[in-house]
Design a protein around this motif. Structure first.
Motif, PDB file in Angstrom:
ATOM      1  N   THR A  12      52.968   2.523  20.182  1.00 47.92           N
ATOM      2  CA  THR A  12      52.254   1.864  21.269  1.00 47.92           C
ATOM      3  C   THR A  12      51.447   0.718  20.664  1.00 47.92           C
ATOM      4  OG1 THR A  12      50.272   3.236  21.044  1.00 47.92           O
ATOM      5  CG2 THR A  12      52.035   4.063  22.480  1.00 47.92           C
ATOM      6  N   ALA A  13      50.908  -0.151  21.507  1.00 48.33           N
ATOM      7  CA  ALA A  13      50.104  -1.268  21.014  1.00 48.33           C
ATOM      8  C   ALA A  13      48.868  -0.771  20.268  1.00 48.33           C
ATOM      9  CB  ALA A  13      49.702  -2.174  22.170  1.00 48.33           C
ATOM     10  N   ASN A  14      48.259   0.320  20.752  1.00 53.29           N
ATOM     11  CA  ASN A  14      47.067   0.868  20.089  1.00 53.29           C
ATOM     12  C   ASN A  14      47.407   1.445  18.718  1.00 53.29           C
ATOM     13  OD1 ASN A  14      45.399   0.191  22.223  1.00 53.29           O
ATOM     14  ND2 ASN A  14      45.629   2.174  23.241  1.00 53.29           N
ATOM     15  N   GLU A  15      48.543   2.152  18.630  1.00 57.78           N
ATOM     16  CA  GLU A  15      48.968   2.693  17.334  1.00 57.78           C
ATOM     17  C   GLU A  15      49.274   1.567  16.355  1.00 57.78           C
ATOM     18  OE1 GLU A  15      51.130   6.898  18.631  1.00 57.78           O
ATOM     19  OE2 GLU A  15      52.239   5.000  18.743  1.00 57.78           O
ATOM     20  N   ALA A  16      49.964   0.534  16.840  1.00 63.34           N
ATOM     21  CA  ALA A  16      50.291  -0.604  15.985  1.00 63.34           C
ATOM     22  C   ALA A  16      49.027  -1.290  15.472  1.00 63.34           C
ATOM     23  CB  ALA A  16      51.156  -1.603  16.756  1.00 63.34           C
ATOM     24  N   GLU A  17      48.014  -1.366  16.320  1.00 58.89           N
ATOM     25  CA  GLU A  17      46.755  -1.989  15.923  1.00 58.89           C
ATOM     26  C   GLU A  17      46.107  -1.224  14.771  1.00 58.89           C
ATOM     27  OE1 GLU A  17      42.644  -3.692  17.971  1.00 58.89           O
ATOM     28  OE2 GLU A  17      43.938  -2.312  19.095  1.00 58.89           O
ATOM     29  N   VAL A  18      46.122   0.108  14.861  1.00 65.23           N
ATOM     30  CA  VAL A  18      45.545   0.940  13.796  1.00 65.23           C
ATOM     31  C   VAL A  18      46.328   0.744  12.498  1.00 65.23           C
ATOM     32  CG1 VAL A  18      45.114   3.302  13.035  1.00 65.23           C
ATOM     33  CG2 VAL A  18      44.620   2.647  15.400  1.00 65.23           C
ATOM     34  N   TYR A  19      47.653   0.758  12.595  1.00 69.03           N
ATOM     35  CA  TYR A  19      48.492   0.588  11.402  1.00 69.03           C
ATOM     36  C   TYR A  19      48.246  -0.762  10.745  1.00 69.03           C
ATOM     37  CZ  TYR A  19      51.370   4.721  12.491  1.00 69.03           C
ATOM     38  OH  TYR A  19      51.809   6.000  12.714  1.00 69.03           O
ATOM     39  N   ILE A  20      48.179  -1.812  11.560  1.00 61.97           N
ATOM     40  CA  ILE A  20      48.009  -3.163  11.017  1.00 61.97           C
ATOM     41  C   ILE A  20      46.643  -3.319  10.353  1.00 61.97           C
ATOM     42  CG2 ILE A  20      47.700  -5.584  11.719  1.00 61.97           C
ATOM     43  CD1 ILE A  20      50.055  -5.103  13.682  1.00 61.97           C
ATOM     44  N   GLN A  21      45.610  -2.715  10.935  1.00 59.98           N
ATOM     45  CA  GLN A  21      44.279  -2.775  10.322  1.00 59.98           C
ATOM     46  C   GLN A  21      44.256  -2.109   8.952  1.00 59.98           C
ATOM     47  OE1 GLN A  21      42.173  -1.178  13.946  1.00 59.98           O
ATOM     48  NE2 GLN A  21      40.678  -2.769  13.444  1.00 59.98           N
ATOM     49  N   GLU A  22      45.140  -1.129   8.750  1.00 57.30           N
ATOM     50  CA  GLU A  22      45.180  -0.381   7.487  1.00 57.30           C
ATOM     51  C   GLU A  22      45.973  -1.082   6.389  1.00 57.30           C
ATOM     52  OE1 GLU A  22      43.665   2.537   6.563  1.00 57.30           O
ATOM     53  OE2 GLU A  22      42.514   2.256   8.403  1.00 57.30           O
ATOM     54  N   LEU A  23      46.700  -2.148   6.714  1.00 59.83           N
ATOM     55  CA  LEU A  23      47.514  -2.832   5.708  1.00 59.83           C
ATOM     56  C   LEU A  23      46.619  -3.463   4.643  1.00 59.83           C
ATOM     57  CD1 LEU A  23      50.243  -4.609   7.888  1.00 59.83           C
ATOM     58  CD2 LEU A  23      50.386  -2.411   6.705  1.00 59.83           C
ATOM     59  N   LYS A  24      46.976  -3.236   3.378  1.00 59.32           N
ATOM     60  CA  LYS A  24      46.172  -3.732   2.251  1.00 59.32           C
ATOM     61  C   LYS A  24      47.078  -4.284   1.161  1.00 59.32           C
ATOM     62  CE  LYS A  24      42.354  -0.441   2.894  1.00 59.32           C
ATOM     63  NZ  LYS A  24      42.857   0.120   4.166  1.00 59.32           N
ATOM     64  N   LYS A  25      46.483  -5.036   0.253  1.00 59.03           N
ATOM     65  CA  LYS A  25      47.199  -5.493  -0.936  1.00 59.03           C
ATOM     66  C   LYS A  25      47.190  -4.369  -1.975  1.00 59.03           C
ATOM     67  CE  LYS A  25      46.061 -10.423  -0.488  1.00 59.03           C
ATOM     68  NZ  LYS A  25      45.413 -11.584  -1.146  1.00 59.03           N
ATOM     69  N   ILE A  26      48.351  -3.799  -2.226  1.00 60.39           N
ATOM     70  CA  ILE A  26      48.454  -2.700  -3.185  1.00 60.39           C
ATOM     71  C   ILE A  26      49.000  -3.250  -4.495  1.00 60.39           C
ATOM     72  CG2 ILE A  26      49.590  -0.501  -3.695  1.00 60.39           C
ATOM     73  CD1 ILE A  26      49.614   0.081  -0.728  1.00 60.39           C
ATOM     74  N   PRO A  27      48.270  -3.089  -5.610  1.00 64.65           N
ATOM     75  CA  PRO A  27      48.726  -3.643  -6.898  1.00 64.65           C
ATOM     76  C   PRO A  27      50.023  -3.000  -7.357  1.00 64.65           C
ATOM     77  CG  PRO A  27      46.830  -2.181  -7.199  1.00 64.65           C
ATOM     78  CD  PRO A  27      46.989  -2.373  -5.723  1.00 64.65           C
ATOM     79  N   ILE A  28      50.739  -3.705  -8.212  1.00 61.71           N
ATOM     80  CA  ILE A  28      52.056  -3.254  -8.636  1.00 61.71           C
ATOM     81  C   ILE A  28      51.982  -1.959  -9.448  1.00 61.71           C
ATOM     82  CG2 ILE A  28      52.153  -4.528 -10.832  1.00 61.71           C
ATOM     83  CD1 ILE A  28      55.070  -5.299  -9.985  1.00 61.71           C
ATOM     84  N   GLU A  29      50.836  -1.677 -10.059  1.00 61.14           N
ATOM     85  CA  GLU A  29      50.682  -0.419 -10.814  1.00 61.14           C
ATOM     86  C   GLU A  29      50.758   0.800  -9.886  1.00 61.14           C
ATOM     87  OE1 GLU A  29      48.301  -3.546 -13.099  1.00 61.14           O
ATOM     88  OE2 GLU A  29      48.687  -2.996 -10.996  1.00 61.14           O
ATOM     89  N   GLU A  30      50.436   0.627  -8.599  1.00 62.64           N
ATOM     90  CA  GLU A  30      50.445   1.737  -7.645  1.00 62.64           C
ATOM     91  C   GLU A  30      51.696   1.729  -6.771  1.00 62.64           C
ATOM     92  OE1 GLU A  30      46.793   2.107  -5.422  1.00 62.64           O
ATOM     93  OE2 GLU A  30      45.635   1.210  -7.049  1.00 62.64           O
TER      94      GLU A  30
END
Length: 419
Positions: A12-30
């Protein structure tokens, strides 16, 4: 009009909003570990929903949310991490891949496909494409690498319809060999999709930072690179059994000799990109022609047939530009006066700087390739829950009989692949 109940949404749009807010830059070591796996699941579901939105011709809220929360930069960073891992770490661990530990590695390799697929949809939106500003430079370089790959691509796939179903040939391959073959096919598909991203950047080139235009035109010289692509035609291949295949959608499809001259989607993207880069007045002022580049570009003229122009009428203006170029006087050893200051991409350098690839590979062998059976089963269950086959119905073409080509509703009882 398509009714909402004909489709099953992944988010849903609300679920997508939560997922997108959680997106981060994850370093290559992880890369490949639990934190990354969670983000991979988010991006996979966002990608599925973005495709469903297009299929439904409904509100494209995935693109809007990515722009609202300024997360397209995080996607580009993740894309570059994935590419770097494939090029720097995967070759150091592939000999240790077995049937038991290959699932997570496959997901780590497939992640690049997912992000390119998502960006291909998202960057069609002008607001999304122009929201990244100078960070788009890294994406320009990424697309340039993919164009170079296609220009040097050689069809070394000896499989055709008769040999691909040879189970004995398939079983003789080790897991590492099969994974390597998969990587090659994925890289080709990624490179084809990157052409669409490149085309969208050229669509909005006057709205992007000047540094992006400079990098596209002069630093990477995409006009010449795309001209070479028109000549090499890497989207068409001939099999050992003399069948002619053309890349359409996401697969090789057999075509007749009469259809070779017809414009396909891949070729259209290249011609539109060339049109944008060569006809746009600002680009014409910025591009630095040399005798060599003029010679290469003028080789496009025989390809601008009346049939092609009928299929893509905007190429009339491109033909006129080429006619003008043929009589253009380019002075030898021309030098641009003044001090030139060029902005350079930063994300890829940030990802690579100071990394010990052998150390990262050693940790990957120890922890990811030696994962416990329990963790592998949990991963398999998580993947099973991630993909609901009902969601893909609107995205799947109507199956056709392999023999007569008519619509089919039953699979072959032996191979389970053909209809």
């Amino acid at each position: 009009m398509i009714s909402d109940n004909q489709f099953t949404n992944a988010l849903t749009a609300n679920e997508a909003e939560v997922y997108i807010q959680e997106l981060k830059k994850i370093p290559i070591e992880e890369y490949g570990y639990d934190k990354w796996m969670k983000q991979h699941e988010f991006i996979e579901k966002l990608n599925i929903q973005a495709h469903l939105n297009v299929a439904q011709q409904s509100e494209e809220f995935i693109s809007e949310l990515l722009v609202t929360y300024d997360k397209i930069e995080a996607l580009i960073y993740d894309l570059l991490v994935s590419e770097t891992w494939r090029r720097k770490v995967f070759p150091l661990i592939k000999s240790k891949i077995t049937q038991g530990n290959s699932l997570r590695v496959y997901l780590m390799l497939y992640h690049e496909v997912t992000i390119v697929n998502l960006l291909e949809l998202v960057l069609y939106n002008k607001n999304a494409c122009t929201s990244v500003d100078e960070k788009m430079l890294d994406l320009v370089d990424y697309c340039a690498r993919k164009v170079t790959f296609l220009n040097t691509w050689e069809d070394d796939d000896d499989e055709d319809d008769e040999s691909i179903n040879d189970i004995n040939k398939f079983m003789e391959r080790s897991e590492a060999e099969q994974m390597e073959k998969t990587v090659k096919k994925q890289n080709y598909a990624i490179s084809i999709n990157a052409l669409s991203i490149l085309r969208y950047m050229t669509d909005y080139i006057t709205d992007l930072p000047l540094s992006v235009m400079t990098r596209l035109l002069n630093t990477k010289d995409m006009i010449t690179a795309l001209s070479y692509l028109i000549e090499s035609v890497p989207w068409v291949r001939r099999t050992p059994s003399n069948k002619i295949l053309r890349w359409e959608g996401s697969n090789w499809k057999e075509i007749s000799k009469n259809d070779i001259s017809k414009l396909c989607q891949v070729e259209a993207q290249i011609w539109i990109a060339l049109y944008n880069l060569m006809v746009e007045p600002e680009c014409r002022r910025k591009y630095a022609y040399t005798n060599h580049t003029r010679e290469v570009i003028l080789r496009l003229r025989p390809y601008l047939t009346s049939q092609l122009i009928d299929e893509l009428p905007i190429l009339t203006d491109l033909k006129r530009v080429l006619d003008e170029l043929s009589i253009l006087n380019i002075p030898d050893n021309s030098v641009q006066a003044g001090l030139l200051v060029e902005q350079i991409p930063e994300m890829l350098e940030e990802i690579k700087n100071g990394k010990d690839w052998k150390k990262i590979a050693k940790k990957c062998k120890k922890e990811i390739l030696n994962d416990s059976q329990t963790n592998r089963m949990e991963l398999a269950k998580k993947l099973a829950g991630m993909y609901n086959i009902d969601q893909f119905d609107p995205l799947i073409e109507t199956p056709k009989c392999a023999k007569c080509g008519k619509p089919a509703d039953k699979r072959c009882s032996k191979c389970k692949n053909e209809w």
